[in-house]
Design a protein around this motif. Structure first.
Motif, PDB file in Angstrom:
ATOM      1  N   SER A   2      11.957  -2.952  -0.282  1.00 26.64           N
ATOM      2  CA  SER A   2      11.808  -1.345  -0.865  1.00 26.64           C
ATOM      3  C   SER A   2      10.137  -0.590  -0.500  1.00 26.64           C
ATOM      4  CB  SER A   2      12.434  -1.574  -1.820  1.00 26.64           C
ATOM      5  OG  SER A   2      11.451  -2.002  -2.715  1.00 26.64           O
ATOM      6  N   ARG A   3      10.394   0.604  -0.975  1.00 28.53           N
ATOM      7  CA  ARG A   3       8.414   1.425  -1.111  1.00 28.53           C
ATOM      8  C   ARG A   3       8.095   0.487  -2.682  1.00 28.53           C
ATOM      9  NH1 ARG A   3       8.597   6.982  -1.057  1.00 28.53           N
ATOM     10  NH2 ARG A   3       9.558   7.016   0.965  1.00 28.53           N
ATOM     11  N   TRP A   4       9.006   0.231  -3.119  1.00 28.90           N
ATOM     12  CA  TRP A   4       8.432  -0.051  -4.521  1.00 28.90           C
ATOM     13  C   TRP A   4       8.476  -1.989  -4.838  1.00 28.90           C
ATOM     14  CZ3 TRP A   4       7.234   2.967  -8.171  1.00 28.90           C
ATOM     15  CH2 TRP A   4       7.520   3.868  -8.129  1.00 28.90           C
ATOM     16  N   LYS A   5       8.850  -2.316  -3.570  1.00 29.47           N
ATOM     17  CA  LYS A   5       8.413  -3.897  -3.710  1.00 29.47           C
ATOM     18  C   LYS A   5       7.219  -3.569  -2.337  1.00 29.47           C
ATOM     19  CE  LYS A   5       9.748  -8.465  -2.317  1.00 29.47           C
ATOM     20  NZ  LYS A   5      11.205  -9.266  -1.516  1.00 29.47           N
ATOM     21  N   LEU A  60       2.913   3.471  -1.965  1.00 29.00           N
ATOM     22  CA  LEU A  60       4.120   3.664  -2.699  1.00 29.00           C
ATOM     23  C   LEU A  60       4.311   4.747  -1.931  1.00 29.00           C
ATOM     24  CD1 LEU A  60       6.390   3.293  -4.912  1.00 29.00           C
ATOM     25  CD2 LEU A  60       4.685   4.669  -6.004  1.00 29.00           C
TER      26      LEU A  60
END
Length: 246
Positions: A2-5, A60
């Motif tokens: 994911s973009r958060w990871k 992000l």
């Protein structure tokens, strides 16, 4: 991923680099008590703002798993971040204090970029002809005896280049500090300055020094001026407090 990871991984790497940079700045290049006067707090905020915030934030925003050209986008972000970080570190290194100069009636914190290489080469001693990488060296600046040199120094001072920027007038601090001590002030002269009494009393309590054994002179820095404390008897530098000496 994911973009958060992805942003979290980027943030972890950036934070590690930022922590190492902060340690170098505050422990080696801008050591206490001179870090505030030399502007290290401002520089580290700028540096970490670029390194720790900008890169992960861009990751992000642009990251999307499986997106075509994602590797290229991340490479561009990394390149931009590395370039900004390299420029920031260059500014930090050029701004690092290399000499604490006792100049007649004050101390002056001289950064690396304030010294002309030609003037640096004229230093009397080898240690006066190089720029320190491990914190500023303590020296004293002695007025020249020749009338012509005094006249040149006066003209230079009027143009904004005073004695502390001429290593040819530097001398070791030990043995040449009597003039500074003769111009130093008793701690009582600070009482009228805002917050000075509280700061001085706290310092005396922490260090165990007696008020009558300590005198002070102004410390002129690039970003802030402070108050330099000296031992009244031997001229030894004791500390610099964040008190405006003027």
């Amino acid at each position: 991923m994911s973009r958060w990871k992805a942003a979290a991984i980027h943030l972890s790497i950036s934070a590690l680099i930022g922590s190492i940079s902060a340690a170098l700045i505050f422990l080696l290049w801008f050591p206490a008590p001179y870090s505030h006067a030399a502007g290290a707090d401002r520089l580290i905020l700028l540096l970490l703002g670029v390194d720790v915030v900008l890169g992960p934030l861009l990751t992000l925003i642009v990251y999307r798993h499986g997106k075509w050209g994602m590797r290229f986008d991340l490479a561009v972000i990394a390149l931009l971040q590395a370039s900004a970080f390299a420029y920031g570190m260059h500014v930090v290194l050029e701004s690092r204090p290399v000499f604490v100069v006792g100049a007649i009636d004050r101390f002056v914190l001289v950064p690396a970029d304030a010294l002309d290489p030609k003037d640096l080469a004229e230093g009397r001693e080898p240690e006066f002809r190089s720029l320190s990488w491990t914190g500023p060296r303590l020296v004293n600046a002695l007025r020249p005896e020749a009338a012509a040199d005094r006249s040149d120094l006066l003209s230079s001072g009027l143009a904004g280049k005073d004695i502390e920027k001429f290593p040819k007038y530097y001398a070791t601090y030990a043995g040449h500090h009597e003039g500074l001590l003769s111009r130093a002030h008793a701690l009582g002269a600070l009482d009228a300055k805002p917050g000075a009494t509280t700061a001085v009393d706290a310092w005396l309590a922490d260090t165990g020094h007696h008020r009558e054994d300590v005198v002070w002179l102004p410390l002129v820095g690039r970003d802030a001026d402070m108050t330099m404390l000296l031992d009244r008897h031997d001229g030894r530098l004791l500390d610099a407090l964040p008190i405006d000496p003027w």
